[in-house]
Design a protein around this motif. Structure first.
Motif, mmCIF file in Angstrom:
data_model
loop_
_atom_site.group_PDB
_atom_site.id
_atom_site.type_symbol
_atom_site.label_atom_id
_atom_site.label_comp_id
_atom_site.label_asym_id
_atom_site.label_seq_id
_atom_site.Cartn_x
_atom_site.Cartn_y
_atom_site.Cartn_z
ATOM 1 N N TYR A 73 0.831 -1.210 0.000
ATOM 2 C CA TYR A 73 0.000 0.000 0.000
ATOM 3 C C TYR A 73 0.864 1.259 0.000
ATOM 4 O O TYR A 73 0.484 2.275 -0.588
ATOM 5 C CB TYR A 73 -0.976 -0.002 1.184
ATOM 6 C CG TYR A 73 -1.952 -1.159 1.134
ATOM 7 C CD1 TYR A 73 -2.491 -1.582 -0.084
ATOM 8 C CD2 TYR A 73 -2.324 -1.842 2.283
ATOM 9 C CE1 TYR A 73 -3.369 -2.651 -0.144
ATOM 10 C CE2 TYR A 73 -3.204 -2.920 2.229
ATOM 11 C CZ TYR A 73 -3.722 -3.321 1.010
ATOM 12 O OH TYR A 73 -4.588 -4.380 0.952
ATOM 13 N N PHE A 76 -14.291 0.759 4.107
ATOM 14 C CA PHE A 76 -13.422 1.936 3.998
ATOM 15 C C PHE A 76 -13.427 2.392 2.544
ATOM 16 O O PHE A 76 -13.224 1.575 1.646
ATOM 17 C CB PHE A 76 -11.983 1.581 4.398
ATOM 18 C CG PHE A 76 -11.828 1.208 5.851
ATOM 19 C CD1 PHE A 76 -12.174 -0.060 6.297
ATOM 20 C CD2 PHE A 76 -11.317 2.119 6.762
ATOM 21 C CE1 PHE A 76 -12.035 -0.412 7.634
ATOM 22 C CE2 PHE A 76 -11.174 1.776 8.104
ATOM 23 C CZ PHE A 76 -11.535 0.510 8.544
ATOM 24 N N TYR A 126 -7.239 5.990 -1.694
ATOM 25 C CA TYR A 126 -7.688 4.621 -1.973
ATOM 26 C C TYR A 126 -6.783 3.579 -1.283
ATOM 27 O O TYR A 126 -7.272 2.741 -0.513
ATOM 28 C CB TYR A 126 -7.800 4.441 -3.500
ATOM 29 C CG TYR A 126 -7.975 3.043 -4.004
ATOM 30 C CD1 TYR A 126 -8.753 2.113 -3.316
ATOM 31 C CD2 TYR A 126 -7.377 2.643 -5.191
ATOM 32 C CE1 TYR A 126 -8.911 0.823 -3.797
ATOM 33 C CE2 TYR A 126 -7.542 1.359 -5.674
ATOM 34 C CZ TYR A 126 -8.294 0.448 -4.978
ATOM 35 O OH TYR A 126 -8.437 -0.824 -5.458
ATOM 36 N N ALA A 139 -7.526 3.560 2.329
ATOM 37 C CA ALA A 139 -8.733 2.811 2.691
ATOM 38 C C ALA A 139 -8.395 1.320 2.823
ATOM 39 O O ALA A 139 -8.833 0.646 3.759
ATOM 40 C CB ALA A 139 -9.808 3.027 1.629
ATOM 41 N N MET A 140 -7.577 0.813 1.903
ATOM 42 C CA MET A 140 -7.225 -0.611 1.974
ATOM 43 C C MET A 140 -6.339 -0.898 3.186
ATOM 44 O O MET A 140 -6.457 -1.935 3.838
ATOM 45 C CB MET A 140 -6.566 -1.045 0.676
ATOM 46 C CG MET A 140 -7.597 -1.009 -0.460
ATOM 47 S SD MET A 140 -7.031 -1.817 -1.932
ATOM 48 C CE MET A 140 -5.831 -0.629 -2.489
ATOM 49 N N ALA A 181 -8.502 -1.058 6.253
ATOM 50 C CA ALA A 181 -9.215 -2.333 6.314
ATOM 51 C C ALA A 181 -8.283 -3.460 6.763
ATOM 52 O O ALA A 181 -8.648 -4.302 7.589
ATOM 53 C CB ALA A 181 -9.823 -2.654 4.950
ATOM 54 N N GLU A 191 -13.278 -4.152 4.424
ATOM 55 C CA GLU A 191 -12.866 -4.060 3.025
ATOM 56 C C GLU A 191 -12.636 -2.614 2.660
ATOM 57 O O GLU A 191 -13.388 -1.735 3.080
ATOM 58 C CB GLU A 191 -13.952 -4.642 2.117
ATOM 59 C CG GLU A 191 -13.691 -6.080 1.732
ATOM 60 C CD GLU A 191 -14.597 -6.540 0.622
ATOM 61 O OE1 GLU A 191 -14.204 -6.425 -0.550
ATOM 62 O OE2 GLU A 191 -15.703 -6.985 0.952
ATOM 63 N N GLY A 192 -11.626 -2.383 1.861
ATOM 64 C CA GLY A 192 -11.360 -1.038 1.360
ATOM 65 C C GLY A 192 -11.709 -0.975 -0.112
ATOM 66 O O GLY A 192 -11.390 -1.900 -0.868
#
Ligand code: F6R
Length: 369
Positions: A62, A226, A233, A236-237, A240, A252-253
């Motif tokens: 990420y 998320f 983005y 968000a992952m 999660a 979950e993202g």
């Protein structure tokens, strides 16, 4: 070693301003990026890079996804992110214009090590972003840019993540300077933004008590979604992933723009959704699109927790909770927006009486494929 902290994770979350400051230290000299470790890569070679392939797993991947937005914008080189274990087994296209960049906190992750070895066998040049001095992955790479986050003991990666983004941004700005893709004043502004991050991280950490309260109310939650867009983005992952690994909650993202392509069907009354809101000072369009997403899920009964910059009033009518982060240039927001998500997962884990430093089934470094 915990030095008065109740867990290593709590200590490491609090150390994030220092992790970023230490990763920058000595690398910005007279308004220019200096990365002596990259000397084996001459400027001509860096100008010849046509594509960057990032190999990493989990949180490190990420960090790579966040950096993709920055490196492409600044240095105008295409960047692709590959999970190390997928890269190895699919005949990736590697030519002499491909630079393979690995990201690993431990420097021992077997999947990533094998991906780096494979890339070298195929003739790629390799750079490692690593937090552990002398680890195997940097030894197997042509060059290493160390993150100086200090030892990370808790299984969940926190301070190493912000240090990875910092090192990747320094690398991206170095690349942009060498390739002449950024006006000097834009480069100087980006460096100043980076140098301002440690103090802003400290401010972002100031919201931790509110986030802890939220986590305590939500201790019985069974699923959390998320949403984020652009650099939000991957955040968000990451939010999660932290919740899964620390609190054993389904999470979950999603990319916010993907909602109407499927995930919005998951929204039912009471569903908690964290939304990483891009700054209205960036692309106004992006901001208003995410605000409309919030309206859409709110209309279907979602319980919205917005992570939004100070002063962004557009989210107020639709969000059930707003967690504030300090103002930063859009590419730098992820370094701040990730903090409340880390704290939320940590506090929820604690509210459930779980071991936040040693979640079940996980090891700090995954040395098997
Ligand atoms: C998540 C986490 C893992 C690691 C991943 C890569 O909190 O810690 O997802 O990020 O296993 O580990 P390194 O960076 O050591 O290669």
């Amino acid at each position: 070693e915990k030095g008065g902290w109740s867990s290593f994770m709590r200590k490491e979350v609090a150390e994030q301003p220092d992790a970023v400051a230490n990763t920058i230290r000595g690398r910005i000299v007279d308004g220019e990026v200096r990365i002596p470790e990259l000397e084996s890569f001459g400027d001509d070679e860096l100008r010849g890079v046509r594509r960057i392939t990032v190999v990493a797993c989990g949180t490190a991947s990420y960090a790579g996804q966040v950096a993709k937005y920055a490196i492409e914008q600044w240095a105008r080189v295409p960047v692709e992110i590959e999970l190390s274990h997928e890269f190895r087994y699919r005949e990736p296209v590697i030519d002499d214009g491909t630079l393979v960049l690995s990201i690993s906190q431990s420097g021992e992750t077997m999947d990533t090590l094998m991906a780096v070895k494979y890339a070298r066998e195929q003739g790629a040049r390799t750079i490692s972003i690593c937090n552990t001095q002398g680890a195997t992955i940097p030894r197997e790479s042509d060059a290493v840019v160390y993150t100086h986050a200090g030892p990370e003991v808790a299984v969940a990666s926190t301070k190493a993540f912000v240090a990875q983004i910092t090192a990747l941004y320094l690398f991206g700005l170095h690349l942009a300077r060498v390739r002449g893709t950024l006006a000097p004043e834009v480069l100087a502004e980006a460096l100043a933004e980076l140098q301002a991050i440690p103090a802003k991280l400290q401010t972002a950490l100031g919201q931790s008590e509110r986030v802890a309260e939220l986590a305590h109310w939500m201790a019985d939650t069974r699923s959390v979604l998320f949403l984020g867009r652009h650099v939000g983005y991957p955040i968000a992952m990451e939010g999660a992933l932290k919740l899964k690994e620390l609190a054993y909650i389904h999470a979950e993202g999603f990319a916010a723009g993907e909602l109407k392509h499927g995930p919005i069907a998951l929204i039912e009354p009471g569903q908690p959704v964290f939304v990483v809101v891009p700054s209205p000072r960036g692309s106004a369009n992006l901001h208003s699109k995410v605000v409309s997403n919030i309206q859409e899920i709110r209309a279907r009964g979602a319980r919205v927790i917005a992570i939004a910059e100070d002063g962004d009033a557009a989210v107020l009518p639709y969000a059930d909770e707003v967690i504030r982060i300090p103002l930063a240039a859009p590419l730098f927001e992820p370094l701040l927006a990730v903090v409340p998500l880390q704290v939320f997962a940590m506090e929820l884990s604690q509210a459930k009486g779980l071991d936040v430093d040693q979640p079940r089934n996980l090891a700090k470094s995954v040395t098997v494929e």
